[in-house]
Design an enzyme around this catalytic site. Structure first.
Site, PDB file in Angstrom:
ATOM      1  N   SER A   1       0.834  -1.203   0.000  1.00 14.80           N
ATOM      2  CA  SER A   1       0.000   0.000   0.000  1.00 14.80           C
ATOM      3  C   SER A   1       0.871   1.256   0.000  1.00 14.80           C
ATOM      4  CB  SER A   1      -0.936  -0.034   1.214  1.00 14.80           C
ATOM      5  OG  SER A   1      -1.866   1.024   1.153  1.00 14.80           O
TER       6      SER A   1
ATOM      7  N   HIS B   1      -2.968  -1.044  -3.106  1.00 19.39           N
ATOM      8  CA  HIS B   1      -4.153  -0.227  -2.843  1.00 19.39           C
ATOM      9  C   HIS B   1      -4.145   1.012  -3.734  1.00 19.39           C
ATOM     10  CE1 HIS B   1      -4.175  -2.114   1.437  1.00 19.39           C
ATOM     11  NE2 HIS B   1      -4.759  -2.886   0.562  1.00 19.39           N
TER      12      HIS B   1
ATOM     13  N   ASP C   1      -4.140  -4.863   6.446  1.00 18.05           N
ATOM     14  CA  ASP C   1      -4.584  -5.672   5.320  1.00 18.05           C
ATOM     15  C   ASP C   1      -3.520  -6.709   4.967  1.00 18.05           C
ATOM     16  OD1 ASP C   1      -6.208  -6.547   3.224  1.00 18.05           O
ATOM     17  OD2 ASP C   1      -5.192  -5.235   1.795  1.00 18.05           O
TER      18      ASP C   1
END
Length: 356
Positions: free
Chosen positions: A179, A206, A302
Site C-alpha cells: 500500500s 491499494h 490488510d
C-alpha cells in the site's frame, strides 16, 4: 524529526504548497484541528523552495498544477535540498494517475486524491490526517531488529539457505500485498527481477479504479516485462505480473490443474478493495505450500489474516523490514500474528527471487 511538544505529544511541521487559496486553507484547517500539526503554506513553488531552504518540515504536500513549475519538477528540486517526505495531491483522472506515478518516481512517498464533491471531501480529510499521521509517527519507531529481535545478521544467513530458494522454486504463484509507498518499491523490484523469472506474480496495490491500469502500463513500459491489470477468468501464466484492478478484489482459483484469476465485486475488507487478505486467502486455498506470500509497506493490517492462512498451509511468507518501509503497519500486523517466516528488505527479496 521531533518538534515542539505539547504534553506528551509532538507537533509535526507540515508545508502545504498549492496555488489554490481554498485548498491551502482546507488542508491547514483540517490538520491543525487535530492538535498534532503546525502548518505553513506556500502559494507558489518559488516560495516553497525558499521555505524549504530556511526551515525543516516533517512532510510537504504538493499540488501538480502550479505557476512557474509543476509539482513533479518541484519535487525534484526539493529532493536536491532535503529528504523530507512529500505527499502528492492528485487529480482523480487517468491523466492525473500518470502524473501521480511521475511524482512517486521523483520522490513522493504517496498521494491523496483531490476532492470534487462533498462525499469526496470527507474522504479527503480522513485520508489526509491518516496518511500524514502515519508517516510522521513512523519516524519515531525503532527498526525491526530491535523491536522484533531479528538481527540483521539473520537476514544475510537466510538468503544462503538453498532450502528457502527451493521452496520459492516450487511455488506455483507469488502474491504481494502492498500500500503506502508501494509504487516506487514495486517499480524498483520489477526492474531488478531477471527477465526469465518463471513464476507468476499477483499484486494487490491499494489504488483507486482509474489508477491501476496506468500503473500496470507504466511498469510494463519501464521493465519490458509482461505486466498487466488483471481481467476476470484469465489463465495465470508463468513470467507474468498481474496488478489487481482498483475497486475490485483479486482472487486465485484452480480449475482442472490450472490457475485462473477471479475479479470480484464484493464489500471492502478492512476498508480496502482490492484486499490483500482476499488474494492471500485464495492462494492458500488454491496452492497451499506451493506458493509465496509477501506483505510490504503500507498502513493498517490488510493482508495479515490471509498471509497467516498461507503460512498455516506451509507457504513461504515474507514481510518487508521496517527500515525500508514508508509505513510499517501491514508488515508489522502480519509479524505480530505469527504469519511471517522471513523479514527482508526489497533488494533481498529480489535477490532471493532471482536465485530461482
Amino acid at each position: 524529526m521531533k518538534n515542539d511538544c505539547i504534553g506528551d505529544e509532538f507537533m509535526y511541521k507540515i508545508l502545504v504548497v498549492d496555488d489554490s487559496a481554498f485548498m491551502r486553507q482546507l488542508i491547514k484547517s483540517v490538520l491543525e484541528s487535530t492538535g498534532k500539526f503546525v502548518v505553513t503554506v506556500a502559494q507558489t513553488p518559488l516560495i516553497a523552495l525558499d521555505k524549504v531552504r530556511k526551515f525543516k518540515f516533517d512532510v510537504i504536500t504538493i499540488d501538480y498544477e502550479m505557476p512557474y513549475m509543476n509539482g513533479v519538477e518541484l519535487i525534484k528540486k526539493i529532493k536536491e535540498i532535503t529528504d523530507t517526505k512529500i505527499l502528492m495531491i492528485s487529480a482523480y483522472t487517468r491523466p492525473g494517475a500518470y502524473t501521480t506515478f511521475e511524482a512517486l518516481s521523483a520522490g513522493a512517498f504517496d498521494y491523496i486524491l483531490k476532492p470534487s464533491s462533498e462525499e469526496e471531501l470527507e474522504e479527503f480529510k480522513y485520508e489526509l490526517i491518516k496518511k500524514l499521521t502515519a508517516v510522521c509517527e513512523e519516524c519515531k519507531k525503532e527498526d525491526t531488529s530491535k523491536v522484533y529481535g531479528l538481527p540483521a545478521a539473520v537476514e544475510g544467513k537466510i538468503l544462503l539457505e538453498e532450502s528457502i530458494v527451493e521452496r520459492v522454486r516450487l511455488a506455483r504463484v507469488i502474491g504481494i500485498g502492498i500500500s503506502t509507498g508501494g509504487p516506487p518499491v514495486l517499480e524498483r523490484m520489477f526492474k531488478s527481477l531477471k527477465k526469465d523469472f518463471p513464476i507468476p506474480i499477483l499484486v494487490v496495490q491499494h489504488m483507486p479504479p482509474n489508477f491501476t491500469k496506468p500503473f500496470a502500463d507504466r511498469l510494463a513500459a519501464i521493465t519490458s516485462k509482461c505486466i498487466k491489470e488483471v481481467s476476470d477468468n484469465e489463465e495465470i501464466n508463468g513470467g507474468c505480473i498481474y496488478i489487481a484492478k482498483g475497486g475490485y478484489h483479486l482472487a486465485v482459483e484452480e480449475m482442472n490443474g490450472k490457475l485462473y484469476t477471479r475479479v470480484l465485486d464484493l464489500e471492502k475488507i478492512k476498508s480496502h478493495k482490492p484486499s490483500a487478505d482476499i488474494l492471500f486467502s485464495s492462494i492458500a486455498e488454491a496452492c497451499g505450500r506451493a506458493s509465496v506470500g509477501i506483505v510490504m509497506t503500507g498502513m493498517g493490517s490488510d493482508g495479515s489474516d490471509g498471509i497467516l492462512e498461507m503460512r498455516k498451509k506451509g507457504a513461504l511468507t515474507i514481510a518487508q523490514d521496517e527500515k525500508s518501509c514508508v509505513v510499517f503497519g501491514m508488515p508489522k500486523a502480519a509479524i505480530e500474528k505469527g504469519a511471517i517466516e522471513l523479514v527482508l528488505n526489497p533488494d533481498q527479496i529480489v535477490d532471493l527471487l532471482n536465485r530461482v
